[in-house]
Design a protein around this motif. Structure first.
Motif, PDB file in Angstrom:
ATOM      1  N   GLY A  50       0.674  -1.324   0.118  1.00  0.00           N
ATOM      2  CA  GLY A  50       0.128   0.115   0.017  1.00  0.00           C
ATOM      3  C   GLY A  50       0.734   1.302  -0.005  1.00  0.00           C
ATOM      4  O   GLY A  50       1.524   1.398  -0.808  1.00  0.00           O
ATOM      5  N   ASN A  51       0.853   2.111   1.045  1.00  0.00           N
ATOM      6  CA  ASN A  51       1.344   3.296   1.083  1.00  0.00           C
ATOM      7  C   ASN A  51       2.706   3.254   2.022  1.00  0.00           C
ATOM      8  O   ASN A  51       3.215   4.221   2.294  1.00  0.00           O
ATOM      9  N   TYR A  52       2.891   2.055   2.363  1.00  0.00           N
ATOM     10  CA  TYR A  52       4.128   2.038   3.349  1.00  0.00           C
ATOM     11  C   TYR A  52       5.216   1.055   2.889  1.00  0.00           C
ATOM     12  O   TYR A  52       4.879  -0.010   2.080  1.00  0.00           O
ATOM     13  N   LYS A  53       6.360   0.958   3.580  1.00  0.00           N
ATOM     14  CA  LYS A  53       7.483   0.248   3.019  1.00  0.00           C
ATOM     15  C   LYS A  53       7.919  -0.920   4.341  1.00  0.00           C
ATOM     16  O   LYS A  53       7.753  -0.358   5.490  1.00  0.00           O
ATOM     17  N   VAL A  54       8.142  -2.024   4.144  1.00  0.00           N
ATOM     18  CA  VAL A  54       8.580  -2.686   5.368  1.00  0.00           C
ATOM     19  C   VAL A  54       9.960  -3.335   5.022  1.00  0.00           C
ATOM     20  O   VAL A  54      10.432  -3.941   4.137  1.00  0.00           O
ATOM     21  N   LEU A  55      10.852  -2.798   5.834  1.00  0.00           N
ATOM     22  CA  LEU A  55      12.436  -3.004   5.643  1.00  0.00           C
ATOM     23  C   LEU A  55      12.698  -4.097   6.821  1.00  0.00           C
ATOM     24  O   LEU A  55      12.466  -3.646   8.029  1.00  0.00           O
ATOM     25  N   THR A  56      13.467  -5.372   6.439  1.00  0.00           N
ATOM     26  CA  THR A  56      13.740  -6.000   7.581  1.00  0.00           C
ATOM     27  C   THR A  56      15.258  -6.281   7.227  1.00  0.00           C
ATOM     28  O   THR A  56      15.849  -6.598   6.372  1.00  0.00           O
ATOM     29  N   ILE A  57      16.065  -5.828   8.593  1.00  0.00           N
ATOM     30  CA  ILE A  57      17.477  -6.188   8.538  1.00  0.00           C
ATOM     31  C   ILE A  57      17.647  -7.689   9.463  1.00  0.00           C
ATOM     32  O   ILE A  57      17.188  -7.752  10.549  1.00  0.00           O
ATOM     33  N   LEU A  58      18.526  -8.542   8.629  1.00  0.00           N
ATOM     34  CA  LEU A  58      18.802  -9.822   9.276  1.00  0.00           C
ATOM     35  C   LEU A  58      20.237  -9.757   9.927  1.00  0.00           C
ATOM     36  O   LEU A  58      21.007  -9.150   9.369  1.00  0.00           O
ATOM     37  N   SER A  59      20.039 -10.090  11.390  1.00  0.00           N
ATOM     38  CA  SER A  59      21.169  -9.978  12.196  1.00  0.00           C
ATOM     39  C   SER A  59      21.878 -11.413  12.086  1.00  0.00           C
ATOM     40  O   SER A  59      21.196 -12.267  12.794  1.00  0.00           O
ATOM     41  N   PRO A  60      23.201 -11.713  11.749  1.00  0.00           N
ATOM     42  CA  PRO A  60      23.493 -13.049  11.834  1.00  0.00           C
ATOM     43  C   PRO A  60      24.575 -13.437  12.577  1.00  0.00           C
ATOM     44  O   PRO A  60      25.084 -14.352  12.532  1.00  0.00           O
ATOM     45  N   PHE A  61      24.427 -12.675  13.967  1.00  0.00           N
ATOM     46  CA  PHE A  61      25.477 -12.824  15.055  1.00  0.00           C
ATOM     47  C   PHE A  61      25.007 -13.952  15.894  1.00  0.00           C
ATOM     48  O   PHE A  61      25.821 -14.566  16.593  1.00  0.00           O
ATOM     49  N   GLU A  62      23.788 -14.393  15.835  1.00  0.00           N
ATOM     50  CA  GLU A  62      23.334 -15.560  16.700  1.00  0.00           C
ATOM     51  C   GLU A  62      23.416 -16.814  15.887  1.00  0.00           C
ATOM     52  O   GLU A  62      23.464 -16.833  14.758  1.00  0.00           O
ATOM     53  N   GLN A  63      23.251 -17.953  16.632  1.00  0.00           N
ATOM     54  CA  GLN A  63      23.401 -19.285  16.132  1.00  0.00           C
ATOM     55  C   GLN A  63      21.946 -19.423  15.098  1.00  0.00           C
ATOM     56  O   GLN A  63      21.988 -19.881  14.195  1.00  0.00           O
ATOM     57  N   LYS A  64      20.980 -18.771  15.695  1.00  0.00           N
ATOM     58  CA  LYS A  64      19.640 -18.658  14.877  1.00  0.00           C
ATOM     59  C   LYS A  64      19.484 -17.127  14.434  1.00  0.00           C
ATOM     60  O   LYS A  64      19.335 -16.369  15.186  1.00  0.00           O
ATOM     61  N   THR A  65      19.403 -16.935  13.168  1.00  0.00           N
ATOM     62  CA  THR A  65      19.369 -15.553  12.706  1.00  0.00           C
ATOM     63  C   THR A  65      18.172 -14.825  13.013  1.00  0.00           C
ATOM     64  O   THR A  65      17.003 -15.391  12.862  1.00  0.00           O
ATOM     65  N   THR A  66      18.390 -13.626  13.589  1.00  0.00           N
ATOM     66  CA  THR A  66      17.272 -12.772  13.895  1.00  0.00           C
ATOM     67  C   THR A  66      17.035 -11.534  13.162  1.00  0.00           C
ATOM     68  O   THR A  66      17.824 -11.397  12.109  1.00  0.00           O
ATOM     69  N   ALA A  67      15.788 -11.083  13.121  1.00  0.00           N
ATOM     70  CA  ALA A  67      15.569 -10.153  12.091  1.00  0.00           C
ATOM     71  C   ALA A  67      14.940  -8.811  12.897  1.00  0.00           C
ATOM     72  O   ALA A  67      14.150  -9.133  13.874  1.00  0.00           O
ATOM     73  N   THR A  68      15.235  -7.723  12.272  1.00  0.00           N
ATOM     74  CA  THR A  68      14.561  -6.463  13.147  1.00  0.00           C
ATOM     75  C   THR A  68      13.807  -5.634  11.755  1.00  0.00           C
ATOM     76  O   THR A  68      14.402  -5.619  10.891  1.00  0.00           O
ATOM     77  N   ARG A  69      12.671  -5.530  12.022  1.00  0.00           N
ATOM     78  CA  ARG A  69      11.773  -4.995  11.109  1.00  0.00           C
ATOM     79  C   ARG A  69      11.534  -3.767  11.550  1.00  0.00           C
ATOM     80  O   ARG A  69      11.203  -3.138  12.368  1.00  0.00           O
ATOM     81  N   TYR A  70      11.340  -2.693  10.190  1.00  0.00           N
ATOM     82  CA  TYR A  70      11.220  -1.269  10.322  1.00  0.00           C
ATOM     83  C   TYR A  70       9.959  -0.824   9.482  1.00  0.00           C
ATOM     84  O   TYR A  70       9.657  -1.702   8.344  1.00  0.00           O
ATOM     85  N   LEU A  71       8.755  -0.369   9.837  1.00  0.00           N
ATOM     86  CA  LEU A  71       8.017   0.438   8.972  1.00  0.00           C
ATOM     87  C   LEU A  71       8.289   1.629   8.600  1.00  0.00           C
ATOM     88  O   LEU A  71       8.460   2.458   9.323  1.00  0.00           O
ATOM     89  N   LEU A  72       8.389   1.760   7.244  1.00  0.00           N
ATOM     90  CA  LEU A  72       8.648   3.135   6.481  1.00  0.00           C
ATOM     91  C   LEU A  72       7.406   3.664   6.240  1.00  0.00           C
ATOM     92  O   LEU A  72       6.721   3.087   5.142  1.00  0.00           O
ATOM     93  N   LEU A  73       7.063   4.543   6.665  1.00  0.00           N
ATOM     94  CA  LEU A  73       5.491   5.521   6.561  1.00  0.00           C
ATOM     95  C   LEU A  73       5.764   6.711   5.937  1.00  0.00           C
ATOM     96  O   LEU A  73       6.645   7.474   6.555  1.00  0.00           O
ATOM     97  N   PRO A  74       4.989   7.222   5.191  1.00  0.00           N
ATOM     98  CA  PRO A  74       4.860   8.547   5.043  1.00  0.00           C
ATOM     99  C   PRO A  74       4.606   9.646   5.902  1.00  0.00           C
ATOM    100  O   PRO A  74       4.026   9.094   7.187  1.00  0.00           O
ATOM    101  N   ARG A  75       5.452  10.665   6.339  1.00  0.00           N
ATOM    102  CA  ARG A  75       5.414  11.510   7.518  1.00  0.00           C
ATOM    103  C   ARG A  75       3.731  11.794   7.748  1.00  0.00           C
ATOM    104  O   ARG A  75       3.110  12.312   6.731  1.00  0.00           O
ATOM    105  N   GLY A  76       3.182  11.840   9.036  1.00  0.00           N
ATOM    106  CA  GLY A  76       2.056  12.092   9.443  1.00  0.00           C
ATOM    107  C   GLY A  76       1.154  10.973   9.220  1.00  0.00           C
ATOM    108  O   GLY A  76      -0.194  11.166   9.600  1.00  0.00           O
ATOM    109  N   THR A  77       1.363   9.945   8.714  1.00  0.00           N
ATOM    110  CA  THR A  77       0.358   8.890   8.274  1.00  0.00           C
ATOM    111  C   THR A  77       0.099   8.009   9.548  1.00  0.00           C
ATOM    112  O   THR A  77       1.006   7.612  10.232  1.00  0.00           O
TER     113      THR A  77
END
Length: 382
Positions: A50-77
């Motif tokens: 829709g009107n937003y983006k989902v950015l996921t950063i994968l962190s490979p430092f643990e035995q099981k890879t973790t992910a950090t997710r970001y919602l990129l939204l138009p300002r004010g929505t």
């Protein structure tokens, strides 16, 4: 700063006050039209909903890879439902604090150096426009790691703080900034195993700036040039043997098979002795006695630390004079673009321009393939 809609001001007009009608509900932001896709990088994903983006950063430092997710939204929505654990970043970002020279390169690649208002250290910055901003007092030095100046960052309140995803640099470590509603984005480009994968992190910055059309144009040209150069070495008659690096505290770290540097060497048409050897950290920790037999017969020696001459190499250890490339004058270091402050642009712009780095390597190793090319990042040590 948001603009406020102001009604009639008392006393401004002698005419009767207009009839007040209900204000229509704000329209939802339009769907994102400019998009990009990830082809080479393995450390992040980017999707458009829709009107937003989902950015996921994968962190490979643990035995099981973790992910950090970001919602990129138009300002004010409004925040969409779901993604309750995701951190919100309003777009486009207008001010950025980058804690690595790589973050400078990402912004500079997209012509957005002016968004940088803070840096971890001024020493490791090469981009002329950013150095000018430092001179003009438009950029703050905020420290890194345990020396990170949280109070200064909270007072500055940038739209985003970009940090390097080292082990232990997870989001909980930045609770002070989170409490001040300052988003922190983890950038782990350094774990990529190919030069194009590493450079493709410019698309993270493009998504933050709503500059997907620009990054598609510029990055695609880098890819085309890189692939054309790599193709030129596939059928070379001789693939010279190279040795890389110098010992530090009696340990000689060389690129392992899964490192982006090993991929550079493959694409440059070399014979690299550790091309099939893998290590968990991306580099092999070897002894002088292990590397020396290779260096004694190698054709070229690359990446000799901070040295700028053969005399500086000998000053560290006289045994280097026995190496074949030292005797033949085939020693090249990647520090040609080092400024007065000691910043080496190879680690900055070179990270997002792997095509130029590869051109340098081919010029060194197969000069007949690029007869007119002038070295940009490398220099021959005399």
């Amino acid at each position: 700063m948001a603009l406020l809609a102001l009604g009639p001001v008392a006393g401004f007009s002698q005419s009767p006050a207009p009839k007040v009608t209900a204000k229509p509900a704000a329209k939802a932001a339009a769907p994102v039209r400019s998009r990009t896709s990830v082809q080479y990088a393995k450390g992040f994903t980017l999707s458009y909903v829709g009107n937003y983006k989902v950015l996921t950063i994968l962190s490979p430092f643990e035995q099981k890879t973790t992910a950090t997710r970001y919602l990129l939204l138009p300002r004010g929505t409004a925040r969409p439902t779901g993604f309750t654990e995701a951190q919100v970043i309003e777009l486009p970002i207008r001010t950025l604090v980058g804690l690595s020279s790589m973050h400078v390169a990402l912004a500079d690649f997209l012509g957005a150096s002016n968004i940088l208002v803070g840096l971890g250290s001024f020493q490791y910055v090469s981009a002329p426009k950013v150095r000018q901003r430092i001179t003009e007092g438009k950029v703050l030095e905020v420290g890194q790691g345990k020396q990170l100046n949280n109070e200064l960052l909270v007072a500055q309140h940038p739209d985003l703080v970009m940090v390097t995803g080292w082990p232990g640099e997870s989001l909980p470590r930045f609770q002070t900034l989170a409490a001040a509603n300052i988003p922190v984005l983890i950038n782990s480009e350094w774990v990529e195993t190919t030069p194009l994968g590493r450079a493709e992190w410019v698309k993270v910055m493009a998504a933050l700036l709503d500059k997907e059309d620009l990054v598609n144009q510029k990055f695609n040209q880098v890819v085309r040039d890189y692939q054309r150069l790599a193709a030129s070495t596939r059928n070379v008659a001789k693939r010279p043997t190279v040795v890389v690096g110098m010992p530090f505290k009696d340990v000689w770290h060389v690129p392992d098979a899964d490192s982006y540097m090993a991929q550079f060497l493959r694409d440059a048409g070399t014979t690299y002795p550790w091309d099939k050897t893998r290590a968990p950290s991306g580099s092999l920790a070897l002894s002088f006695e292990t590397v020396a037999p290779v260096a004694l017969a190698a054709d070229y020696w690359l990446h000799t630390g901070s040295t700028k001459s053969k005399a500086e190499i000998v000053a560290q250890d006289a045994r280097y004079t026995a190496f074949a490339p030292f005797k033949r004058g085939m020693v090249y270091n990647n520090n040609r673009r080092t400024n007065a402050e000691g910043s080496n642009d190879y680690w900055e712009s070179g990270a997002v321009r792997p095509d130029l780095v590869l051109a340098d390597l081919i010029k060194i190793l197969h000069p007949e393939l690029l007869p007119t090319w002038q070295l940009r990042y490398y220099q021959q040590l005399k």
